[in-house]
Enzyme design. Structure first.
Site, PDB file in Angstrom:
ATOM      1  CE  LYS A  78     -76.818  -2.828  -4.930  1.00 54.22           C
ATOM      2  NZ  LYS A  78     -75.687  -2.678  -5.882  1.00 54.22           N
TER       3      LYS A  78
ATOM      4  CG  PHE B 269     -79.298   0.603  -9.010  1.00 52.68           C
ATOM      5  CD1 PHE B 269     -80.316   0.819  -9.921  1.00 52.68           C
ATOM      6  CD2 PHE B 269     -77.992   0.840  -9.409  1.00 52.68           C
ATOM      7  CE1 PHE B 269     -80.049   1.259 -11.205  1.00 52.68           C
ATOM      8  CE2 PHE B 269     -77.715   1.283 -10.694  1.00 52.68           C
ATOM      9  CZ  PHE B 269     -78.743   1.497 -11.596  1.00 52.68           C
ATOM     10  N   GLY B 270     -80.439   0.887  -4.320  1.00 52.28           N
ATOM     11  CA  GLY B 270     -81.112   0.283  -3.181  1.00 52.28           C
ATOM     12  C   GLY B 270     -80.314   0.354  -1.900  1.00 52.28           C
TER      13      GLY B 270
ATOM     14  CE  LYS C 223     -70.039   5.333  -5.454  1.00 53.87           C
ATOM     15  NZ  LYS C 223     -71.202   6.211  -5.706  1.00 53.87           N
TER      16      LYS C 223
ATOM     17  CD  GLU D  41     -79.371   5.049   2.500  1.00 57.75           C
ATOM     18  OE1 GLU D  41     -80.410   5.164   1.822  1.00 57.75           O
ATOM     19  OE2 GLU D  41     -79.301   5.380   3.678  1.00 57.75           O
ATOM     20  N   GLY D  42     -77.210   2.896  -1.772  1.00 55.86           N
ATOM     21  CA  GLY D  42     -76.657   3.475  -2.985  1.00 55.86           C
ATOM     22  C   GLY D  42     -77.748   3.848  -3.959  1.00 55.86           C
TER      23      GLY D  42
ATOM     24  CG  ASP E 289     -70.326   4.003  -9.148  1.00 56.58           C
ATOM     25  OD1 ASP E 289     -69.839   5.147  -9.108  1.00 56.58           O
ATOM     26  OD2 ASP E 289     -71.335   3.675  -8.503  1.00 56.58           O
TER      27      ASP E 289
ATOM     28  CG  ASP F 135     -72.761  -0.523  -6.619  1.00 52.80           C
ATOM     29  OD1 ASP F 135     -73.486  -1.062  -7.485  1.00 52.80           O
ATOM     30  OD2 ASP F 135     -73.081   0.528  -6.040  1.00 52.80           O
TER      31      ASP F 135
ATOM     32  CG  ASN G 267     -69.187   1.355  -5.008  1.00 53.90           C
ATOM     33  OD1 ASN G 267     -70.092   1.180  -4.192  1.00 53.90           O
ATOM     34  ND2 ASN G 267     -69.381   1.950  -6.167  1.00 53.90           N
TER      35      ASN G 267
END
Length: 256
Positions: free
Chosen positions: A59, A41-42, A154, A38-39, A152, A173, A157
């Site tokens: 997703k 946006f969802g 990391k 999960e992140g 983003d 992502d 991701n």
């Protein structure tokens, strides 16, 4: 009512359209048992892809701000459908006919580099090198071929393959991806900085769209992979980057 992607965006999205009902059935009504991540946006669910018979990741976009959610969905769908690359997660399709927007991508059975760093046993050194190489190759491709930045980067991701795509890592992502320059040639700048704080450079904090933001983020990511730790500090800590800076200052002072 949820804002749908703009019509002009739809023409650019080259993907298989799955029904929300079919994806819901494939994931057991988006069951927690199928949840793999999960992140912002969802959430992401594993399933056997309807009509294809192999595993995929779904997703499901969920956010408090509906306009931001629709924009992130459209942007990620555009990027993944138009620009395939061996180190960027592959997109199979999407769904926009239900109460929630869904993006369907390949399922990387090895999980995220972050989750694997925290697993027992953690990532091997070979796997850490694979994760780093995959991220770097994707980030070389984005600005040099597409004039874009990810924003983003990391360990969360970076996804690892196992066993179908063993020894492979992909970047995922792409909801925050931006173009580096405006049509006028001027450097782009956003009014609101976006990304994950521990991985954001000074330029990223200022909202300036530049490759430096991804270079800095991948540097922090490499530090996480080497140290086997999260970048973010806990309640008693100051974060991995600050710790490294303090350690370097101490070494320099000791040599004086």
């Amino acid at each position: 009512e949820r804002k749908k992607p703009r019509r002009e965006d739809d023409a650019l999205l080259q993907y298989t359209q799955f029904s929300y009902e079919a994806l819901s059935a494939a994931t057991g009504s988006f069951s927690d048992a199928q949840l793999v991540g999960e992140g912002a946006f969802g959430r992401v669910f594993r399933c056997t892809l309807p009509g294809f018979g192999f595993q995929a990741a779904v997703k499901v976009f969920e956010a408090a701000d509906d306009s931001a959610l629709a924009e992130a969905f459209a942007k990620e769908a555009q990027e993944l459908s138009r620009h395939p690359h061996p180190h960027i997660v592959r997109m199979f399709g999407a769904s926009a006919d239900g109460p929630r927007l869904c993006l369907v991508t390949e399922y990387m059975a090895g999980g995220s580099a972050q989750a694997r760093l925290e697993a027992d046993p953690p990532l091997s050194w070979r796997e850490r090198i694979v994760a780093a190489e995959g991220a770097v190759r994707a980030l070389v491709f984005l600005p040099s071929h597409l004039n874009k930045v990810h924003r983003d980067v990391k360990p969360t991701n970076i996804l690892l393959g196992r066993p179908l795509r063993a020894q492979t890592a992909v970047l995922c992502d792409f909801g925050l991806t931006r173009t580096l320059q405006a049509p006028s040639g001027k450097t782009e700048k956003t009014s609101i900085a976006a990304g994950t704080a521990a991985f954001m450079s000074h330029e990223a904090m200022q909202g300036v769209i530049t490759p430096k933001m991804d270079i800095y983020a991948v540097g922090v990511t490499l530090l996480c992979l080497v140290a086997g730790r999260r970048a973010e500090g806990d309640a008693a800590g100051q974060g991995l980057v600050m710790e490294m800076e303090d350690a370097l200052e101490e070494l320099e002072g000791g040599d004086a």
